[in-house]
Design a protein around this motif. Structure first.
Motif, short mmCIF file in Angstrom:
data_model
loop_
_atom_site.label_atom_id
_atom_site.label_comp_id
_atom_site.label_asym_id
_atom_site.label_seq_id
_atom_site.Cartn_x
_atom_site.Cartn_y
_atom_site.Cartn_z
N GLU A 1 92.50 95.11 -15.95
CA GLU A 1 93.53 94.79 -14.72
C GLU A 1 93.07 94.73 -13.39
O GLU A 1 93.40 93.95 -12.48
CB GLU A 1 94.72 95.37 -14.94
CG GLU A 1 95.52 95.20 -15.98
CD GLU A 1 97.05 96.31 -16.06
OE1 GLU A 1 97.07 96.97 -15.19
OE2 GLU A 1 97.56 96.13 -17.28
N GLU B 1 92.46 91.53 -10.92
CA GLU B 1 93.26 91.47 -9.72
C GLU B 1 91.88 91.09 -8.78
O GLU B 1 92.14 90.27 -7.81
CB GLU B 1 93.87 92.53 -9.22
CG GLU B 1 94.41 92.48 -8.05
CD GLU B 1 95.45 91.38 -7.65
OE1 GLU B 1 95.59 90.98 -6.39
OE2 GLU B 1 96.17 90.82 -8.64
N ARG C 1 90.85 87.35 -8.97
CA ARG C 1 91.87 86.62 -8.44
C ARG C 1 92.02 86.42 -6.78
O ARG C 1 91.80 85.50 -6.29
CB ARG C 1 93.41 87.15 -8.90
CG ARG C 1 94.75 86.14 -8.33
CD ARG C 1 95.93 86.65 -8.58
NE ARG C 1 96.25 87.79 -7.72
CZ ARG C 1 96.52 87.77 -6.40
NH1 ARG C 1 96.66 86.71 -5.82
NH2 ARG C 1 96.90 88.78 -5.85
N LEU D 1 93.21 86.01 -16.49
CA LEU D 1 94.14 86.32 -15.58
C LEU D 1 95.52 85.91 -16.42
O LEU D 1 96.54 86.82 -15.84
CB LEU D 1 94.20 85.11 -14.23
CG LEU D 1 92.90 85.38 -13.56
CD1 LEU D 1 92.84 84.32 -12.37
CD2 LEU D 1 92.82 86.85 -12.75
N LEU E 1 96.38 90.11 -15.86
CA LEU E 1 96.99 90.52 -14.60
C LEU E 1 98.45 91.20 -14.90
O LEU E 1 99.09 90.64 -15.80
CB LEU E 1 97.36 89.00 -13.96
CG LEU E 1 96.16 88.56 -12.75
CD1 LEU E 1 96.82 87.48 -12.30
CD2 LEU E 1 95.77 89.72 -12.01
N ASN F 1 102.45 92.30 -15.10
CA ASN F 1 103.43 91.64 -14.95
C ASN F 1 104.56 92.49 -15.35
O ASN F 1 105.39 91.83 -15.96
CB ASN F 1 103.47 90.15 -15.73
CG ASN F 1 103.54 90.64 -17.22
OD1 ASN F 1 103.33 91.51 -17.58
ND2 ASN F 1 103.30 89.46 -18.02
N GLN G 1 104.93 90.83 -9.39
CA GLN G 1 103.73 90.57 -10.30
C GLN G 1 103.93 89.27 -11.28
O GLN G 1 102.64 88.65 -11.34
CB GLN G 1 103.25 91.85 -10.94
CG GLN G 1 102.93 93.15 -10.25
CD GLN G 1 102.89 94.36 -11.06
OE1 GLN G 1 103.47 94.52 -12.20
NE2 GLN G 1 101.69 95.34 -10.56
N LYS H 1 101.07 86.11 -10.90
CA LYS H 1 100.38 85.52 -12.13
C LYS H 1 101.05 84.02 -12.43
O LYS H 1 100.17 83.49 -12.62
CB LYS H 1 101.06 86.64 -13.46
CG LYS H 1 100.27 86.30 -14.83
CD LYS H 1 100.76 87.39 -15.70
CE LYS H 1 99.94 87.29 -17.05
NZ LYS H 1 100.10 88.50 -17.86
N THR I 1 99.25 81.91 -10.02
CA THR I 1 97.77 81.91 -10.20
C THR I 1 97.39 80.87 -11.46
O THR I 1 96.54 79.98 -11.05
CB THR I 1 97.11 83.30 -10.32
OG1 THR I 1 97.57 84.10 -9.36
CG2 THR I 1 95.86 83.06 -10.61
#
Length: 186
Positions: A88, A92, A95, A132, A136, A138, A143, A147, A150
């Motif tokens: 994670e 991030e 990202r 991702l 990522l 959520n 969040q 996500k 993205t």
């Protein structure tokens, strides 16, 4: 076959008593770990747990100096094989390293380096999208919104570049972003 070869290589490494003992954890082992992570019904006879943990430790050590696509594969494998927290964090970080333009979300590193098939932007973008999408967090509404945005931005970039980057591999198979999107129901 690959599991047997990896178990054999690992056994040789463990039995090696020389002072310059090294375990090479390169792209082929990263891809092996990534492929292995697709199996949800893990069988210890494929790869003993001790060896899996060693590989995950090696992957974490080699993460920083790896290519972008390899970083994504390492993070996906870690996420799927029980090391979600570090995956994670990496997701991030990746990202945040991306940049937005009129075509969507992409990584400038892809534009600078293209030395081989593992540097092809379309393949790398698709694997980053997979990372991702999966890793990522959520758990909160914010969040989840990040996500979704993205993934939508990467989708936009992939679709904008489909005609330019679609290619055939050495077996004549056509690879394109549209295939990834269809397969993953996006």
């Amino acid at each position: 076959y690959l599991c047997q070869k990896e178990m054999s290589d690992y056994a040789r490494f463990v039995l090696d008593t020389t002072s310059n003992k090294q375990f090479h954890f390169g792209p082929s082992r990263i891809q092996f770990l990534y492929a292995l992570s697709y199996y949800t019904d893990w069988h210890e006879e494929w790869l003993p747990q001790e060896q899996l943990e060693f590989y995950l430790d090696e992957a974490e050590k080699h993460y920083r100096q790896s290519r972008l696509q390899d970083k994504a594969m390492i993070a996906i494998a870690c996420h799927r094989l029980g090391r979600s927290e570090v995956a994670e964090q990496w997701a991030e970080s990746l990202r945040q390293q991306a940049s937005r333009d009129a075509y969507g979300l992409s990584w400038t590193e892809l534009k600078r380096h293209q030395r081989g098939w593992h540097d092809v932007a379309i393949n790398t973008e698709a694997i980053l999208m997979e990372l991702l999408f999966e890793a990522l967090p959520n758990t909160t509404d914010d969040q989840l919104a990040v996500k979704k945005q993205t993934v939508a931005d990467i989708t936009q970039w992939l679709l904008a570049h489909e005609g330019f980057i679609e290619h055939r591999d050495r077996h004549g198979v056509v690879h394109s972003p549209a295939k990834f999107l269809v397969v993953h129901g996006i």
